[in-house]
Design a protein around this motif. Sequence first.
Motif, mmCIF file in Angstrom:
data_model
loop_
_atom_site.group_PDB
_atom_site.id
_atom_site.type_symbol
_atom_site.label_atom_id
_atom_site.label_comp_id
_atom_site.label_asym_id
_atom_site.label_seq_id
_atom_site.Cartn_x
_atom_site.Cartn_y
_atom_site.Cartn_z
ATOM 1 N N GLU A 132 31.879 -19.081 -4.095
ATOM 2 C CA GLU A 132 30.311 -18.919 -4.726
ATOM 3 C C GLU A 132 29.951 -20.025 -5.670
ATOM 4 O OE1 GLU A 132 27.424 -15.662 -6.394
ATOM 5 O OE2 GLU A 132 29.361 -14.819 -5.987
ATOM 6 N N ILE A 133 30.953 -20.109 -6.674
ATOM 7 C CA ILE A 133 30.500 -21.070 -7.807
ATOM 8 C C ILE A 133 30.572 -22.715 -7.248
ATOM 9 C CG2 ILE A 133 31.517 -22.312 -9.665
ATOM 10 C CD1 ILE A 133 32.416 -19.285 -10.761
ATOM 11 N N THR A 134 31.714 -22.840 -6.216
ATOM 12 C CA THR A 134 31.766 -24.072 -5.457
ATOM 13 C C THR A 134 30.611 -24.405 -4.930
ATOM 14 O OG1 THR A 134 34.071 -23.979 -5.310
ATOM 15 C CG2 THR A 134 33.177 -25.418 -3.868
ATOM 16 N N ALA A 135 29.844 -23.381 -4.150
ATOM 17 C CA ALA A 135 28.741 -23.650 -3.220
ATOM 18 C C ALA A 135 27.382 -23.822 -4.297
ATOM 19 C CB ALA A 135 28.442 -22.470 -2.267
ATOM 20 N N GLU A 136 27.611 -23.187 -5.421
ATOM 21 C CA GLU A 136 26.343 -23.219 -6.296
ATOM 22 C C GLU A 136 26.420 -24.568 -7.069
ATOM 23 O OE1 GLU A 136 25.205 -21.254 -10.387
ATOM 24 O OE2 GLU A 136 25.949 -20.135 -8.791
ATOM 25 N N LEU A 137 27.407 -25.222 -7.458
ATOM 26 C CA LEU A 137 27.513 -26.350 -8.026
ATOM 27 C C LEU A 137 27.388 -27.632 -7.048
ATOM 28 C CD1 LEU A 137 30.807 -25.917 -10.494
ATOM 29 C CD2 LEU A 137 28.404 -26.345 -11.233
ATOM 30 N N LEU A 138 27.941 -27.538 -6.081
ATOM 31 C CA LEU A 138 27.738 -28.393 -5.001
ATOM 32 C C LEU A 138 26.478 -28.488 -4.330
ATOM 33 C CD1 LEU A 138 31.394 -28.802 -3.291
ATOM 34 C CD2 LEU A 138 30.437 -29.998 -5.255
ATOM 35 N N GLY A 139 25.900 -27.333 -4.363
ATOM 36 C CA GLY A 139 24.378 -27.309 -3.495
ATOM 37 C C GLY A 139 24.806 -27.307 -2.080
ATOM 38 N N ALA A 140 25.741 -26.995 -1.563
ATOM 39 C CA ALA A 140 25.924 -27.034 -0.247
ATOM 40 C C ALA A 140 27.207 -26.082 0.054
ATOM 41 C CB ALA A 140 26.643 -28.385 0.373
ATOM 42 N N CYS A 141 27.317 -25.756 1.391
ATOM 43 C CA CYS A 141 28.374 -24.863 1.911
ATOM 44 C C CYS A 141 29.600 -25.723 1.996
ATOM 45 C CB CYS A 141 28.088 -24.152 3.068
ATOM 46 S SG CYS A 141 29.550 -23.151 3.866
ATOM 47 N N ILE A 184 34.215 -36.130 -3.031
ATOM 48 C CA ILE A 184 33.597 -35.149 -2.090
ATOM 49 C C ILE A 184 32.243 -35.649 -1.915
ATOM 50 C CG2 ILE A 184 32.811 -32.748 -2.281
ATOM 51 C CD1 ILE A 184 34.872 -31.805 -4.011
ATOM 52 N N CYS A 185 31.568 -35.289 -0.628
ATOM 53 C CA CYS A 185 30.266 -35.819 -0.306
ATOM 54 C C CYS A 185 29.586 -34.902 0.401
ATOM 55 C CB CYS A 185 29.972 -37.072 0.347
ATOM 56 S SG CYS A 185 30.978 -37.167 2.198
ATOM 57 N N VAL A 186 28.391 -34.606 0.359
ATOM 58 C CA VAL A 186 27.607 -33.538 1.153
ATOM 59 C C VAL A 186 26.820 -34.097 2.221
ATOM 60 C CG1 VAL A 186 25.469 -31.877 0.774
ATOM 61 C CG2 VAL A 186 27.009 -32.180 -0.629
ATOM 62 N N GLN A 187 27.158 -33.477 3.521
ATOM 63 C CA GLN A 187 26.488 -34.190 4.799
ATOM 64 C C GLN A 187 25.922 -32.934 5.762
ATOM 65 O OE1 GLN A 187 29.952 -36.075 6.771
ATOM 66 N NE2 GLN A 187 30.180 -37.476 5.149
ATOM 67 N N ASP A 188 24.776 -32.883 5.817
ATOM 68 C CA ASP A 188 24.175 -32.042 6.450
ATOM 69 C C ASP A 188 24.444 -30.530 5.993
ATOM 70 O OD1 ASP A 188 23.293 -34.071 8.376
ATOM 71 O OD2 ASP A 188 24.948 -33.856 9.739
ATOM 72 N N GLY A 189 24.120 -30.467 4.729
ATOM 73 C CA GLY A 189 24.445 -29.229 4.146
ATOM 74 C C GLY A 189 25.950 -28.650 4.031
#
Length: 851
Positions: free
Chosen positions: A198-207, A239-244
């Motif tokens: 949960e914290i990981t998703a919150e900090l990264l703003g993605a799943c 780590i990068c965010v791609q399509d959520g």
Amino acid sequence: MGNDVKSAAPAFPGREIILHEIRQALGRTAPGGGSCLVVEGAAGTGKSELLRLAGMHGEASGFGLVAGTAVPLDTGAPFSTLRRVLRENLPARDYALLTDRQTFDPLAPVDRIVEYLRRTTRLRPLLVALDDAHLVDDLTADALRNLIDASAALPVLWILARGASRTPGHAQETIDWLIREGAARHRLESLSPEAVAEITAELLGACPDDDVLALVARVNGNPFLLNELLVTSLSDGRICVQDGIAVLIDAEPAPAFRQAVVHHLRGLSHECLRILDAVAVLGPRFSIHEAAGLLGRNPVELLPLIGELIAASVLEDEGPCLSFRHPVVRETLYDRLSEPTRTALHREAAATLWREGRSAPTFLEHLMLGRRGDGDGLTPAAPHQEARFVPPAGQLTLAARRTAASTAPPSTPSTPSTPSTPSTPSTPSAPYAELMYRTTLRYSAAQVQGLHGQMVAHARAALRIARDHGDRTNRAHHQLWLAIALTASDEFDQAGEILAERCDPSDHVALPWVRPMWHYHRAQLKLAAGRLDDADEDAVEAVRICERLAAPSLAVGPLALRIRVAVHRNELTEANRHVDHASRLSAAASGAALEELSWVTSLLHSAENDRQSALDTLSRVYSGVPKRPLLLTREPHAGACLVRTAMSAGDSERATAVAEAARLVATRNPTVTSAVAAAAHAEGVLCNDVDRLRAAVSAYRSGPRPLSLAAATEDLALAENDAGARSTAIGLLDEALARYKHHGARGDALRVRKTLRSLAVRRRTRGRDRDLDPVEGPRARWDQLTPSELRVVRLVAQGLTNREVAEKLFLSPHTVDSHLRHSFTKLGVTSRVELTRQVLTHEEIPPVGSG
């Protein structure tokens, strides 16, 4: 206002329960009535964040907020923490009034602050949050104790956070006191995998994808490391965010994260950091013996440091092994080692792991990692062993075999190796090492739990295993184990036979600490048997050997024994000297030695009629019972002493806990007379119960511990007198007095005489020092001298100096001086001339140089 304060402050995944309890505490405090919460947790578990969120909840609910953090430098500056917190949270005018130096005295700030709290809380309730409270200075700790107690009727909520590492100090004792007085205690554990996700998703703003979740799992639920790993990986493009979806590009942590890990360990001692750097080479899991072998140290010396690392949640216990709680910490420590250092440690690790019986693949892995970069062969560096050339690459396995052969136990008679027939070298088998290790653990567990019969059985098993495998070093070690177990089981004759053997230094080349401990445990046996002077003599020798071996921490136990002997003999000045000596060495001592030191120091304070110091000194011991009855298994009589000290201070809860621990030891050892007697003795002192004390005296009469019998008889006399049986009490006191006198316990005899005088009974003594020397008559005093003391005084009477006596008797000058001082005290003389007169009176002096 309800019990649960509503707030828009943010949540903390994984910490919902403690935040809920804080909101409830705020709700209970607002109407009036203070309370205190203590939050404990290892570094990085989120204590600071929790206090920040508590402050936000409080302010959102109309509370005033006073927040601060103690720092390591505070411990040396009086009132530094309190002054800084006040300065950072109060208007300058109020701060000046509360800390006015012109009227400053140790209690004035507390009084002024309490008055300030009364005025301010009329307007609104107050939340006081102090982080790292275990670092506050002593005066601030005293002030906190008084402030929290004085504000109990005011709407003030105190929240104190402290680290998991329980280093001793006044601040820690204050927090422990607050908990005993009713402060709520909350322990922060590692976050659950669900909270981490949960914290990981919150900090990264993605799943996060599975690879990211696998990466964060390496921090093992530590919020600080989790936050740093995610932030640095994201900013460094790992780590990068791609399509959520958060995708892992590079599993290697960023350099900035490694710096954060080092910062995370900043609170550890230099010694602990040295251990971590070394054991990082051993891999994720390792044993204490492997760590000790790699560092070239005695495993016993490492135990307090290992305990500190476990308490700080850097290492964790996994049965027979230890492991790094957070794998990324080990990886970071390993990676920051320089190449030469890492290579050298791998070479040492190879030799250490082979000696410990680890598997060949593990050994060979370190052998490979420790090879020189110039292509030369390598040899795992065994201590005190000459370097040998080992062929590279293709001949590595053979080299490993030859190296192992040099550290293996000798061949057993059933498998001889002849010169004409080359044989495969004998190697330490993994089953042997594992069997010995398991036996060691079982013995240690039985000792801690007070299971004397199991201690004897496991010590005998270890001796049999060592003998069957030709392991002379471990055999000597386990003989000592057996002697300790037999002493605890009241089998003094058998223990004496083992310890009477001469301690040959050649038997203990690999385990030099066995030599001083041999003398120490022989001293303990003699003390238990009432042979005070002989016990002191062996303890002196144990301390001397510890100093020669440069292992001063091992001397704490023998010094504690010398303190106890000195208290028995009413030599309080000498006892205080031993306390000072032991205190200087106690930082690296084992828990058992520290418990014994605390107990005997308390005995000294009691002899000096300082009851409060006697109680304060025992905080370490009281905190361990009844779960850890180790002191009571080593010293059965300690139970009654601990109960008496607690009762004299009005602390019935501690007294009851000790009596329960003594009963637990007796239940586990129903056939051990001293254990049964000690339980009855402790319970009798607790309740002033004549029947229980009679049972204790009756049991002790059939046992081998005369001083314990005398103490129980003395306590029974006091109870009988309280019950109105004065004549019975006098008879029992006379019996105790005679027994104390017989064994040279002058301090105890003096105490009994004072009790008899309070009952209008006087027992006539002769001699120039009646009060200090209870021995009646010159012949009786002369008979108090031990054979060792007699040898010394005879030579002194011939005119020899202390140094000449030492050379003639092959003793150290310090030992001669000790014997001479004890002889002066027993005989009531103050000069060598008076001593010579005593010798002339009782025996003929041979001419110098004869016999």
